[in-house]
Design a protein around this motif. Structure first.
Motif, PDB file in Angstrom:
ATOM      1  N   PHE A   1      40.312  35.711  30.862  1.00  0.00           N
ATOM      2  CA  PHE A   1      39.957  34.930  32.042  1.00  0.00           C
ATOM      3  C   PHE A   1      38.505  35.165  32.424  1.00  0.00           C
ATOM      4  N   GLN A   2      38.016  36.373  32.234  1.00  0.00           N
ATOM      5  CA  GLN A   2      36.597  36.598  32.506  1.00  0.00           C
ATOM      6  C   GLN A   2      35.729  35.738  31.599  1.00  0.00           C
ATOM      7  N   GLN A   3      36.177  35.508  30.356  1.00  0.00           N
ATOM      8  CA  GLN A   3      35.438  34.636  29.457  1.00  0.00           C
ATOM      9  C   GLN A   3      35.436  33.193  29.957  1.00  0.00           C
ATOM     10  N   VAL A   4      36.517  32.768  30.602  1.00  0.00           N
ATOM     11  CA  VAL A   4      36.550  31.431  31.205  1.00  0.00           C
ATOM     12  C   VAL A   4      35.433  31.282  32.235  1.00  0.00           C
ATOM     13  N   LEU A   5      35.158  32.352  32.976  1.00  0.00           N
ATOM     14  CA  LEU A   5      34.179  32.289  34.065  1.00  0.00           C
ATOM     15  C   LEU A   5      32.737  32.327  33.584  1.00  0.00           C
ATOM     16  N   ASP A   6      32.487  32.854  32.394  1.00  0.00           N
ATOM     17  CA  ASP A   6      31.115  33.093  31.941  1.00  0.00           C
ATOM     18  C   ASP A   6      30.201  31.865  32.008  1.00  0.00           C
ATOM     19  N   PRO A   7      30.619  30.682  31.530  1.00  0.00           N
ATOM     20  CA  PRO A   7      29.693  29.549  31.569  1.00  0.00           C
ATOM     21  C   PRO A   7      29.262  29.146  32.973  1.00  0.00           C
ATOM     22  N   PHE A   8      30.073  29.480  33.973  1.00  0.00           N
ATOM     23  CA  PHE A   8      29.752  29.116  35.350  1.00  0.00           C
ATOM     24  C   PHE A   8      28.872  30.159  36.036  1.00  0.00           C
ATOM     25  N   GLN A   9      28.627  31.281  35.342  1.00  0.00           N
ATOM     26  CA  GLN A   9      27.890  32.396  35.938  1.00  0.00           C
ATOM     27  C   GLN A   9      28.479  32.721  37.325  1.00  0.00           C
ATOM     28  N   ALA A  10      29.812  32.732  37.359  1.00  0.00           N
ATOM     29  CA  ALA A  10      30.528  32.947  38.613  1.00  0.00           C
ATOM     30  C   ALA A  10      30.364  34.384  39.098  1.00  0.00           C
ATOM     31  N   LYS A  11      30.326  34.548  40.403  1.00  0.00           N
ATOM     32  CA  LYS A  11      30.313  35.877  41.000  1.00  0.00           C
ATOM     33  C   LYS A  11      31.754  36.378  41.083  1.00  0.00           C
ATOM     34  N   ARG A  12      31.990  37.575  40.552  1.00  0.00           N
ATOM     35  CA  ARG A  12      33.334  38.152  40.581  1.00  0.00           C
ATOM     36  C   ARG A  12      33.517  39.006  41.824  1.00  0.00           C
ATOM     37  N   LEU A  13      34.526  38.667  42.594  1.00  0.00           N
ATOM     38  CA  LEU A  13      34.871  39.455  43.773  1.00  0.00           C
ATOM     39  C   LEU A  13      36.182  40.161  43.458  1.00  0.00           C
ATOM     40  N   ALA A  14      36.102  41.446  43.158  1.00  0.00           N
ATOM     41  CA  ALA A  14      37.268  42.185  42.676  1.00  0.00           C
ATOM     42  C   ALA A  14      38.078  42.752  43.832  1.00  0.00           C
ATOM     43  N   VAL A  15      39.397  42.591  43.743  1.00  0.00           N
ATOM     44  CA  VAL A  15      40.315  43.198  44.691  1.00  0.00           C
ATOM     45  C   VAL A  15      41.178  44.200  43.927  1.00  0.00           C
ATOM     46  N   ARG A  16      41.446  45.322  44.534  1.00  0.00           N
ATOM     47  CA  ARG A  16      42.160  46.394  43.862  1.00  0.00           C
ATOM     48  C   ARG A  16      43.603  46.010  43.567  1.00  0.00           C
ATOM     49  N   ARG A  17      44.041  46.222  42.317  1.00  0.00           N
ATOM     50  CA  ARG A  17      45.469  46.151  41.982  1.00  0.00           C
ATOM     51  C   ARG A  17      45.820  47.428  41.259  1.00  0.00           C
ATOM     52  N   ASP A  18      46.587  48.267  41.925  1.00  0.00           N
ATOM     53  CA  ASP A  18      46.918  49.588  41.430  1.00  0.00           C
ATOM     54  C   ASP A  18      48.297  49.565  40.775  1.00  0.00           C
ATOM     55  N   SER A  19      48.454  50.333  39.715  1.00  0.00           N
ATOM     56  CA  SER A  19      49.728  50.339  38.999  1.00  0.00           C
ATOM     57  C   SER A  19      50.861  50.931  39.827  1.00  0.00           C
ATOM     58  N   ARG A  20      50.536  51.700  40.870  1.00  0.00           N
ATOM     59  CA  ARG A  20      51.565  52.307  41.712  1.00  0.00           C
ATOM     60  C   ARG A  20      51.693  51.609  43.071  1.00  0.00           C
ATOM     61  N   THR A  21      50.558  51.308  43.699  1.00  0.00           N
ATOM     62  CA  THR A  21      50.596  50.781  45.069  1.00  0.00           C
ATOM     63  C   THR A  21      50.514  49.263  45.129  1.00  0.00           C
ATOM     64  N   GLY A  22      50.283  48.600  44.006  1.00  0.00           N
ATOM     65  CA  GLY A  22      50.277  47.151  43.979  1.00  0.00           C
ATOM     66  C   GLY A  22      48.949  46.536  44.373  1.00  0.00           C
ATOM     67  N   LEU A  23      48.996  45.310  44.836  1.00  0.00           N
ATOM     68  CA  LEU A  23      47.805  44.539  45.173  1.00  0.00           C
ATOM     69  C   LEU A  23      47.321  44.899  46.578  1.00  0.00           C
ATOM     70  N   ASP A  24      46.016  45.148  46.706  1.00  0.00           N
ATOM     71  CA  ASP A  24      45.433  45.544  47.993  1.00  0.00           C
ATOM     72  C   ASP A  24      45.264  44.306  48.873  1.00  0.00           C
ATOM     73  N   LEU A  25      46.343  43.896  49.498  1.00  0.00           N
ATOM     74  CA  LEU A  25      46.308  42.704  50.337  1.00  0.00           C
ATOM     75  C   LEU A  25      45.552  42.940  51.638  1.00  0.00           C
ATOM     76  N   ASP A  26      45.555  44.171  52.127  1.00  0.00           N
ATOM     77  CA  ASP A  26      44.754  44.476  53.320  1.00  0.00           C
ATOM     78  C   ASP A  26      43.276  44.278  53.022  1.00  0.00           C
ATOM     79  N   GLY A  27      42.836  44.795  51.874  1.00  0.00           N
ATOM     80  CA  GLY A  27      41.442  44.621  51.492  1.00  0.00           C
ATOM     81  C   GLY A  27      41.091  43.160  51.274  1.00  0.00           C
ATOM     82  N   MET A  28      42.004  42.412  50.652  1.00  0.00           N
ATOM     83  CA  MET A  28      41.777  40.984  50.431  1.00  0.00           C
ATOM     84  C   MET A  28      41.633  40.251  51.761  1.00  0.00           C
TER      85      MET A  28
END
Length: 396
Positions: free
Chosen positions: A128-155
């Motif tokens: 999926f990161q390769q899909v974004l490359d031609p657009f020179q998109a800015k990546r905004l990363a949100v934490r997804r932890d293998s134990r605690t799951g998706l950081d919805l508070d941070g999102m």
């Protein structure tokens, strides 16, 4: 002519082979035990049923090898398949693609302006990161932890602060690379955030039909028809070489998808569409899926049992309820990229370092590894993990 002399766009000049492309060179070497790539088991492909379906298509359909529109009956089958995943949709909302990868690419092309921000998890499918490359998109990363799951508070905090990404990309089931699935509560809150902040979600459900527990949770698309764009594929459940996938989107988007797709490959492998349709008409899909789930569950359990025997103290790993991957974490400070070189050289065993899945080369997953359980038979999984354990023991 060297690279600097080629008439390439700026984004293309920065392209480098992915870790997965590099791995292809290593796992084909004689004697390598590979837990690396996300390959389905070739011995489980429904070859007999596909062969019979292809023969029927060629014998009965005179236009089978000609250009043609996508097949309405195949879309109707997909609607029935989606219903079994808990998703209600119509054939007019189903758009056929050349695999899930093209589905993601077409959606990005429709929704993403050059340089715009995209939200994605900090450990993410590298394709999926390769899909974004031609657009020179800015990546905004949100934490997804293998134990605690998706950081919805941070999102939510980021969205409340005014960030408006073009879309969020996520996998709710059988996450690649983590092997985890979102809880019901996480799904409900994530969809609410999408509605409240008008943020589309591209839901990659390539592994959703490969589930191994009694309780199966519907995908995000079951919770919202307006803001969740679903991506599915026959690659993991029938065979990758068929190159047929689908997206489920609001009906007004289908025409625009068709227009964008026409500029890239005119139409989707309609011969293989016809083969898949004939196979589905034969009623063999459910039996085939049950066989896959039974065998992959055995391979998952074999891998988990082998990790218990051979991984060092302090290591942890996920127990996937769907998909093809286990995510293992070694103690902080470990370097699985360096470990891979030693593993190949000394024990001829391969895996993918966690670094391959970090957003824009971040180091947060440097101590992690992704292990595939679908492609090896149980005895080879046992041997591969034993070899990996010896490498880890030798380096401690």
């Amino acid at each position: 002519m060297n690279l600097s002399e080629l008439p390439l766009a700026s984004w293309a000049r920065r392209l480098a082979p992915s870790a997965i492309q590099d791995m292809l060179q290593n796992i084909t070497k004689p004697g390598v035990y590979s837990l690396a790539l996300g390959l389905p088991a070739a011995e489980l492909f429904p070859k007999e049923g596909m062969g019979e379906a292809a023969a029927r298509v060629l014998a009965e359909q005179s236009g089978a090898l000609q250009y043609s529109a996508t097949l309405q009956p195949l879309r109707e089958h997909i609607v029935a398949m989606m219903a079994k995943r808990g998703v209600r949709c119509s054939p007019q909302q189903v758009f056929l693609t050349t695999g899930a990868q093209q589905g993601m690419n077409l959606l990005a092309r429709l929704m993403l302006e050059p340089g715009q921000t995209v939200m994605l998890e900090d450990r993410v499918y590298s394709g999926f990161q390769q899909v974004l490359d031609p657009f020179q998109a800015k990546r905004l990363a949100v934490r997804r932890d293998s134990r605690t799951g998706l950081d919805l508070d941070g999102m939510e905090a980021v969205l409340k602060a005014g960030e408006r990404p073009a879309f969020l990309y996520t996998m709710s089931d059988g996450h690649n690379p983590l092997g985890t699935s979102l809880s019901v509560a996480e799904r409900e809150r994530l969809v609410k955030l999408a509605r409240d902040y008008r943020m589309p979600i591209i839901e990659d459900d390539a592994y959703g039909f490969l589930h191994y527990e009694d309780t199966v949770v519907p995908p995000l698309r079951a919770l919202d028809e307006q803001w969740v764009y679903y991506v599915g594929s026959f690659s993991k459940i029938l065979a990758p070489a068929l190159r047929v996938g689908w997206v489920v989107v609001p009906e007004p988007m289908v025409f625009r998808l068709a227009t964008v797709k026409e500029s890239s490959d005119i139409d989707t492998a309609t011969f293989t569409q016809r083969i898949i349709l004939s196979f589905l008409d034969s009623g063999r899909l459910e039996g085939h899926l049950e066989r896959l789930r039974r065998e992959y569950r055995l391979r998952r359990d074999t891998l988990l049992g082998a990790l218990e025997k051979h991984m060092p103290k302090g290591a942890t790993w996920t127990r996937p309820s769907s998909g093809m991957f286990v995510w293992a974490e070694l103690p902080e400070g470990s370097d699985t990229t360096a470990l891979l070189s030693r593993a190949l050289e000394t024990e001829k065993v391969a895996f993918l370092p966690g670094q391959a899945f970090s957003v824009q080369g971040g180091r947060s997953a440097a101590h992690c590894m992704r292990l595939n359980f679908s492609n090896c038979e149980p005895a080879r999984i046992e041997e591969a993990v034993a070899r990996l354990g010896r490498v880890l023991a030798a380096g401690s």
